[in-house]
Design an enzyme around this catalytic site. Sequence first.
Site, mmCIF file in Angstrom:
data_model
loop_
_atom_site.group_PDB
_atom_site.id
_atom_site.type_symbol
_atom_site.label_atom_id
_atom_site.label_comp_id
_atom_site.label_asym_id
_atom_site.label_seq_id
_atom_site.Cartn_x
_atom_site.Cartn_y
_atom_site.Cartn_z
ATOM 1 N NE ARG A 36 -4.519 4.702 14.228
ATOM 2 C CZ ARG A 36 -4.833 4.955 15.488
ATOM 3 N NH1 ARG A 36 -5.924 4.454 16.016
ATOM 4 N NH2 ARG A 36 -4.054 5.711 16.241
ATOM 5 C CG HIS A 60 3.305 10.896 17.250
ATOM 6 N ND1 HIS A 60 3.149 10.853 18.614
ATOM 7 C CD2 HIS A 60 2.090 10.621 16.724
ATOM 8 C CE1 HIS A 60 1.886 10.557 18.892
ATOM 9 N NE2 HIS A 60 1.230 10.411 17.764
ATOM 10 C CB CYS A 107 -1.088 12.260 19.764
ATOM 11 S SG CYS A 107 -2.097 11.209 18.707
HETATM 12 N N1 GLN Z 1 -6.186 7.397 20.941
HETATM 13 C C1 GLN Z 1 -6.045 8.577 20.198
HETATM 14 C C2 GLN Z 1 -6.397 8.464 18.725
HETATM 15 O O1 GLN Z 1 -6.095 7.461 18.088
HETATM 16 C C3 GLN Z 1 -4.631 9.084 20.382
HETATM 17 C C4 GLN Z 1 -3.635 8.377 19.532
HETATM 18 C C5 GLN Z 1 -2.255 8.804 19.835
HETATM 19 O O2 GLN Z 1 -1.991 9.416 20.858
HETATM 20 N N2 GLN Z 1 -1.342 8.456 18.954
HETATM 21 O O3 GLN Z 1 -6.967 9.395 18.232
#
Ligand code: GLN
Length: 252
Positions: free
Chosen positions: A140, A202, A106
Amino acid sequence: MTATADGGEPAVSKGTVHLVHLYPREMSIYGDLGNTRALASRLRWHGYSAVVHDHHPGAPWPEQVHLVLGGGGQDSGQARVQEDLAVQADRLRGLAADGVPMLMICGMYQLFGQAFVTAEGRRLPGLGILDVTTTGNPTRMIGPVVLDTPIGQVVGYENHSGATVLGEGQEPFGRVRHGQGNNGTDGTEGARTGNVIGSYLHGPILPANPALSDHLLELAATRATGSWEPAEVDDSIAEQAHQRQVRRLLRG
Ligand code: GLN
């Protein structure tokens, strides 16, 4: 940098493998620290000794490195590790070119790319080890994921605002069977160059994907000791968790 020998070392060790976890304070959300723990435990189960080096911003780099891990983080965490990442950039590029296995999840995946432009328009330059570019979005991408990869089927969980686009010729880590992946449109997930893997997954990703763990450990142990002599490991619980996610998502 703090180095900790993992507890419960085997009575007769097949060798010592040094793992480096990049920025565990700033970049380990959604349980990504579990990847480092999973590999250290698994090394032990295979009869090897594991030393975990937590690398913090400003700390000296460990002498021995056989595998490098990095996790997810908020945009603010990514900004906080920028300066140190620039200091370590040539070293990390050299290790990657030399074949050191790396798993970047990520936020660290984004920083191993060319650049991450946040939703507010701030540009964080990346290491360019993976030819990917990420742009933050108001929406997101969140949810469980199933991938087909050259290492087998991989399950995990994504949560990112960044949409990542692969450069021409950049191999993805996998193809999306369920979920959004790099950008929700082209069916790719993550990126892979040599032994460096970047992924949004994750979970943490490694405990539920033992084949991926052993793929990384084989590369690391071979670097450390000249060979890979795995022991028999009971993965029945991990396999159950893995298969349950696949069944739920792919077979309805
Ligand atoms: N900040 C980044 C995004 O939201 C990474 C998020 C994360 O590592 N979970 O794309």
